[in-house]
Every structure is written in C-alpha cells, then in structure tokens.
Write an enzyme that holds these catalytic residues in place. Structure first.
Site, PDB file in Angstrom:
ATOM      1  N   GLY A  46       0.834  -1.193   0.000  1.00  0.00           N
ATOM      2  CA  GLY A  46       0.000   0.000   0.000  1.00  0.00           C
ATOM      3  C   GLY A  46       0.864   1.236   0.000  1.00  0.00           C
ATOM      4  O   GLY A  46       2.048   1.185   0.390  1.00  0.00           O
ATOM      5  N   GLN A  51       3.175   9.885   1.437  1.00  0.00           N
ATOM      6  CA  GLN A  51       4.445   9.142   1.477  1.00  0.00           C
ATOM      7  C   GLN A  51       5.355   9.482   0.304  1.00  0.00           C
ATOM      8  O   GLN A  51       6.560   9.256   0.361  1.00  0.00           O
ATOM      9  CB  GLN A  51       4.179   7.629   1.477  1.00  0.00           C
ATOM     10  CG  GLN A  51       3.564   7.131   2.770  1.00  0.00           C
ATOM     11  CD  GLN A  51       3.418   5.627   2.745  1.00  0.00           C
ATOM     12  OE1 GLN A  51       2.463   5.104   2.206  1.00  0.00           O
ATOM     13  NE2 GLN A  51       4.380   4.914   3.319  1.00  0.00           N
ATOM     14  N   CYS A 102       6.146  -0.178   7.397  1.00  0.00           N
ATOM     15  CA  CYS A 102       5.770   0.995   6.616  1.00  0.00           C
ATOM     16  C   CYS A 102       6.959   1.384   5.740  1.00  0.00           C
ATOM     17  O   CYS A 102       8.097   1.433   6.223  1.00  0.00           O
ATOM     18  CB  CYS A 102       5.402   2.142   7.549  1.00  0.00           C
ATOM     19  SG  CYS A 102       4.918   3.641   6.678  1.00  0.00           S
ATOM     20  N   LEU A 103       6.686   1.656   4.483  1.00  0.00           N
ATOM     21  CA  LEU A 103       7.766   2.046   3.567  1.00  0.00           C
ATOM     22  C   LEU A 103       8.432   3.344   4.010  1.00  0.00           C
ATOM     23  O   LEU A 103       9.570   3.621   3.642  1.00  0.00           O
ATOM     24  CB  LEU A 103       7.229   2.184   2.143  1.00  0.00           C
ATOM     25  CG  LEU A 103       6.718   0.877   1.499  1.00  0.00           C
ATOM     26  CD1 LEU A 103       6.069   1.166   0.158  1.00  0.00           C
ATOM     27  CD2 LEU A 103       7.839  -0.132   1.345  1.00  0.00           C
ATOM     28  N   HIS A 144      -4.313   1.519   7.572  1.00  0.00           N
ATOM     29  CA  HIS A 144      -2.947   2.060   7.658  1.00  0.00           C
ATOM     30  C   HIS A 144      -2.785   3.227   6.673  1.00  0.00           C
ATOM     31  O   HIS A 144      -2.257   4.294   7.031  1.00  0.00           O
ATOM     32  CB  HIS A 144      -1.966   0.922   7.341  1.00  0.00           C
ATOM     33  CG  HIS A 144      -0.518   1.288   7.312  1.00  0.00           C
ATOM     34  ND1 HIS A 144       0.407   0.779   8.194  1.00  0.00           N
ATOM     35  CD2 HIS A 144       0.178   2.127   6.483  1.00  0.00           C
ATOM     36  CE1 HIS A 144       1.605   1.284   7.913  1.00  0.00           C
ATOM     37  NE2 HIS A 144       1.497   2.105   6.878  1.00  0.00           N
ATOM     38  N   GLU A 145      -3.267   3.029   5.425  1.00  0.00           N
ATOM     39  CA  GLU A 145      -3.091   4.074   4.403  1.00  0.00           C
ATOM     40  C   GLU A 145      -3.952   5.302   4.688  1.00  0.00           C
ATOM     41  O   GLU A 145      -3.520   6.438   4.493  1.00  0.00           O
ATOM     42  CB  GLU A 145      -3.400   3.522   3.008  1.00  0.00           C
ATOM     43  CG  GLU A 145      -2.550   2.345   2.564  1.00  0.00           C
ATOM     44  CD  GLU A 145      -1.068   2.565   2.728  1.00  0.00           C
ATOM     45  OE1 GLU A 145      -0.596   3.717   2.645  1.00  0.00           O
ATOM     46  OE2 GLU A 145      -0.361   1.566   2.980  1.00  0.00           O
ATOM     47  N   HIS A 148      -2.364   7.519   7.073  1.00  0.00           N
ATOM     48  CA  HIS A 148      -1.323   8.366   6.467  1.00  0.00           C
ATOM     49  C   HIS A 148      -1.907   9.700   5.992  1.00  0.00           C
ATOM     50  O   HIS A 148      -1.228  10.729   6.039  1.00  0.00           O
ATOM     51  CB  HIS A 148      -0.685   7.668   5.258  1.00  0.00           C
ATOM     52  CG  HIS A 148       0.495   6.791   5.580  1.00  0.00           C
ATOM     53  ND1 HIS A 148       1.625   7.270   6.204  1.00  0.00           N
ATOM     54  CD2 HIS A 148       0.733   5.476   5.350  1.00  0.00           C
ATOM     55  CE1 HIS A 148       2.494   6.272   6.357  1.00  0.00           C
ATOM     56  NE2 HIS A 148       1.976   5.181   5.844  1.00  0.00           N
TER      57      HIS A 148
HETATM   58 ZN    ZN Z   1       2.850   3.371   5.869  1.00  0.00          ZN
END
Ligand code: ZN
Length: 178
Positions: A46, A51, A102-103, A144-145, A148
């Site tokens: 995701g 991000q 998380c990226l 989660h997204e 963000h």
């Molecule tokens: Zn993340």
C-alpha cells in the site's frame, strides 16, 4: 512512469493532514501511475499520497498474488485498489492485532490493533463514487493508508514496535510494508 522517492518522518509532509482530491485530470492520473510503480518497486502492499510528498487524499493498495497469498486472501490477492478521498464509514466491533511495517519507516515493525472488517467510501481514479468492503489484511492496509492521509503513522498507535534483528526476518517482512 516514475519511481518516486518515499519520504521518512524527518519530512513534515508525512505528518500533515492531506488535502481532498478535487481534480482528476492528467496530473492526478500520472501521480496514480507513479504511485503504483513506486509501491510495486518497493514491494509494498500500500502507498498513500503523503508518502511520496504529495499532500493529496489518494491511496493505492495491492496484496501479493503468489500462490500462498491467493490461498489465504482469495479474491483480494493481487487486486489493485485505487481510492481517492477514502473514508471509513463502517467498522466491525471486532479488532485484531497484526504486524505492520511501513515504507516510510524502513527497518521497523510493530503490532497494531485494527478493525477486522471495514467499509470505505471514496472515488475511483476517474472520480466516480465507490464503496468497498474489506476484511483481514486488506482492511488493515486500508486503515494504515487512510491514517497516512491524516498524518498518523502506525508507530503512533502500535502496542509494540521493534527493529528485527535478523536479516532473514526483515526480508520476510518487507513485502508487508505499506
Ligand atoms: Zn505506511
């Protein structure tokens, strides 16, 4: 398509409330394609606009499509989701704990409680209203997204956060990064 840089918490954009998407023209279409390419290149499941330093309420998600994932996640496996202006409109009573990465926070993992099932509304990439039901891992990715978009990172709500010691376990978890 361009692979975009994924920002980390030293960039304040990651902590800002993202703006609603109102313009679905070429710039947004290019951003969506770049986000999909970036998520794929980073082996993430995701990615949210902030991000990649775009303060826009847009998320993309795709669970792995390998054989094991197909067995576990059924029709969710490998399916690409693109949601603009997502909003959780229904939450199950039940919450489940699971491991997240998380990226934007490489090298960390955490235990996070999420609603087991949710329904979200939003718009597709053309701006058409959509409503999606999600359970399990997909519901976790969406939550989660969407967090963000409000500047929330999983480490803010995790019950535990750790740095995997072994290279093996890190490699194994990279595919779950969001
Ligand atoms: Zn993340």
């Amino acid at each position: 398509m361009t692979i975009l840089s994924i920002i980390q918490p030293d960039n304040p954009l990651l902590r800002r409330q993202a703006r609603r998407v109102t313009d679905f023209s070429g710039d947004l279409q290019a951003l969506i394609d770049d986000m999909i390419a970036t998520m794929t290149a980073a082996q993430g499941v995701g990615l949210a606009g902030p991000q990649v330093a775009q303060s826009k309420r847009i998320i993309v998600a795709r669970l792995p499509a390998d054989e094991g994932s197909a067995a576990e996640y059924g029709e969710d496996a490998g399916k690409l989701y693109i949601v603009a202006n997502p909003r959780v409109v229904w939450r199950s009573e039940n919450k489940v704990s699971g491991v997240e990465g998380c990226l934007s926070l490489p090298g960390l993992l955490g235990d996070v409680e999420r609603f087991e099932s949710i329904e979200i509304t939003g718009q597709d990439r053309q701006g058409k209203p959509i409503r999606l039901s999600a359970s399990g891992w997909l519901a976790r990715v969406f939550q989660h997204e969407i967090d963000h978009l409000d500047g929330i990172l999983y480490i803010d709500i995790a019950t535990a956060v750790w740095r995997p010691e072994e290279a093996d376990s890190l490699a194994g978890e990279v595919s779950e990064a969001q």
